[in-house]
Design a protein around this motif. Structure first.
Motif, short mmCIF file in Angstrom:
data_model
loop_
_atom_site.label_atom_id
_atom_site.label_comp_id
_atom_site.label_asym_id
_atom_site.label_seq_id
_atom_site.Cartn_x
_atom_site.Cartn_y
_atom_site.Cartn_z
N ARG A 7 0.84 -1.19 0.00
CA ARG A 7 0.00 0.00 0.00
C ARG A 7 0.88 1.25 0.00
NH1 ARG A 7 -3.30 -3.46 3.53
NH2 ARG A 7 -1.88 -2.90 5.24
N VAL A 8 0.62 2.15 -0.93
CA VAL A 8 1.43 3.36 -1.05
C VAL A 8 1.37 4.18 0.23
CG1 VAL A 8 1.78 5.49 -2.37
CG2 VAL A 8 1.03 3.40 -3.54
N GLU A 9 0.23 4.20 0.87
CA GLU A 9 0.10 4.97 2.11
C GLU A 9 0.97 4.40 3.22
OE1 GLU A 9 -3.78 2.51 1.62
OE2 GLU A 9 -2.35 3.62 0.37
N ASP A 10 1.20 3.09 3.20
CA ASP A 10 2.10 2.49 4.19
C ASP A 10 3.54 2.92 3.94
OD1 ASP A 10 -0.01 1.22 5.39
OD2 ASP A 10 0.34 -0.72 4.44
N GLU A 12 4.39 5.72 2.53
CA GLU A 12 4.44 7.13 2.93
C GLU A 12 4.61 7.28 4.44
OE1 GLU A 12 2.10 11.28 1.89
OE2 GLU A 12 1.04 9.37 1.71
N ARG A 13 3.89 6.46 5.20
CA ARG A 13 4.01 6.54 6.66
C ARG A 13 5.38 6.08 7.14
NH1 ARG A 13 -1.59 5.01 6.67
NH2 ARG A 13 -1.03 2.81 6.62
N GLU A 39 3.58 4.54 -8.60
CA GLU A 39 3.02 5.40 -7.57
C GLU A 39 4.03 5.67 -6.45
OE1 GLU A 39 1.71 2.75 -8.88
OE2 GLU A 39 -0.36 3.12 -9.51
N LEU A 43 5.83 9.20 -5.22
CA LEU A 43 5.89 9.62 -3.82
C LEU A 43 7.32 9.96 -3.41
CD1 LEU A 43 4.82 9.84 -0.87
CD2 LEU A 43 5.16 7.36 -0.70
#
Length: 262
Positions: A7-10, A12-13, A39, A43
């Motif tokens: 997951r891209v959000e993971d 990012e975090r 993606e 980022l």
């Protein structure tokens, strides 16, 4: 997660102020799941972080364009294109600063000193020529892979396929009901069908990939990885299916039944 896709959000975090490099496989070598490389590259570029993708499992199976991916670094291995082991490629985007891996006489633009493996380099060059001519027939592999999945499912309706599309067209990861991967691997090998119970370098350990996807150790140990080559035919698929039917009959059931896909 259970999809097998990062997951891209993971990502990012996970980035920190001192993060200098992020590395992500283009395709997972066990499940074949394609990762969101483009993606994550976007980022990283927005955060000023260099991005590397490991495209070893993907080369020859899906189209790879470093400009489209947006990566700073990309690595390949010759053996995935039927070239000898011990030879590969590291793409470095212009302007990406790297320190030499091995100092000495300055071979390979000063990045890795030592005598080059010329026969392997020549073989890898030939492999790329064949790839450019479309010799590896990756598009047709998906049809044969899906046929193999149909045959496996007919033999064991409780079998579970690991990872969600999009995936490599030649890779299939399946968890069997009431069987262990190691037992089936041995029985299939005796019948002339060679598969894997996980990644090549993990030994007897359960798949860390499946564990990270949220599956338990028992399911991870009940899994086989099946991959198709450029010469695989429909007849090969039918031969493998018959061998699997015999292997299932020759192994003792366990009490484990994999959970349904989430």
């Amino acid at each position: 997660g259970a999809s097998g896709r990062v997951r891209v959000e993971d990502v990012e975090r996970a980035l920190r102020p001192d993060t200098r490099l992020v590395s992500l496989m283009l395709a997972n070598n066990e499940t074949g799941v394609l990762q969101p490389v483009r993606e994550v590259a976007q980022l990283c570029r927005a955060r000023g972080v260099r991005f590397h993708t490991d495209a070893v499992a993907a080369i020859g199976k899906v189209a790879i364009d470093v400009r489209e991916l947006g990566c700073d670094l990309l690595s390949l291995s010759g053996h995935k294109l039927y070239a000898p082991k011990g030879c590969g490629v590291l793409y470095v985007k212009r302007g990406t600063a790297l320190s030499p891996l091995i100092d000495g006489c300055g071979q390979q633009c000063g990045m890795r000193s030592g005598t080059e493996n010329n026969p392997a380099v020549a073989a890898l060059g030939k492999a790329f020529e064949l790839l450019a001519r479309g010799e590896f027939r990756a598009a047709r592999s998906s049809e044969l892979r899906d046929l193999l999945w149909e045959r496996i499912y007919a033999l064991d309706p409780k079998v579970v396929r690991n990872g969600e599309e999009p995936t490599l067209p030649n890779t299939l990861s399946v968890s069997f009901s009431q069987r262990t991967g190691a037992e089936l691997l041995g029985e299939l090998g005796r019948r002339g069908v060679h598969v894997a119970a996980g990644a090549a370098a993990t030994g007897a350990a359960p798949s860390h990939v499946l564990m990270a996807m949220g599956h338990g150790e028992t399911r991870a140990r009940s899994t086989l990885r099946l991959t198709l080559g450029t010469s695989t035919t429909r007849e090969d698929i039918e031969f493998a299916a018959k061998a699997l039917a015999s292997a299932l009959a020759a192994t003792a059931p366990t009490l484990f039944v994999p959970a349904s896909p989430r």
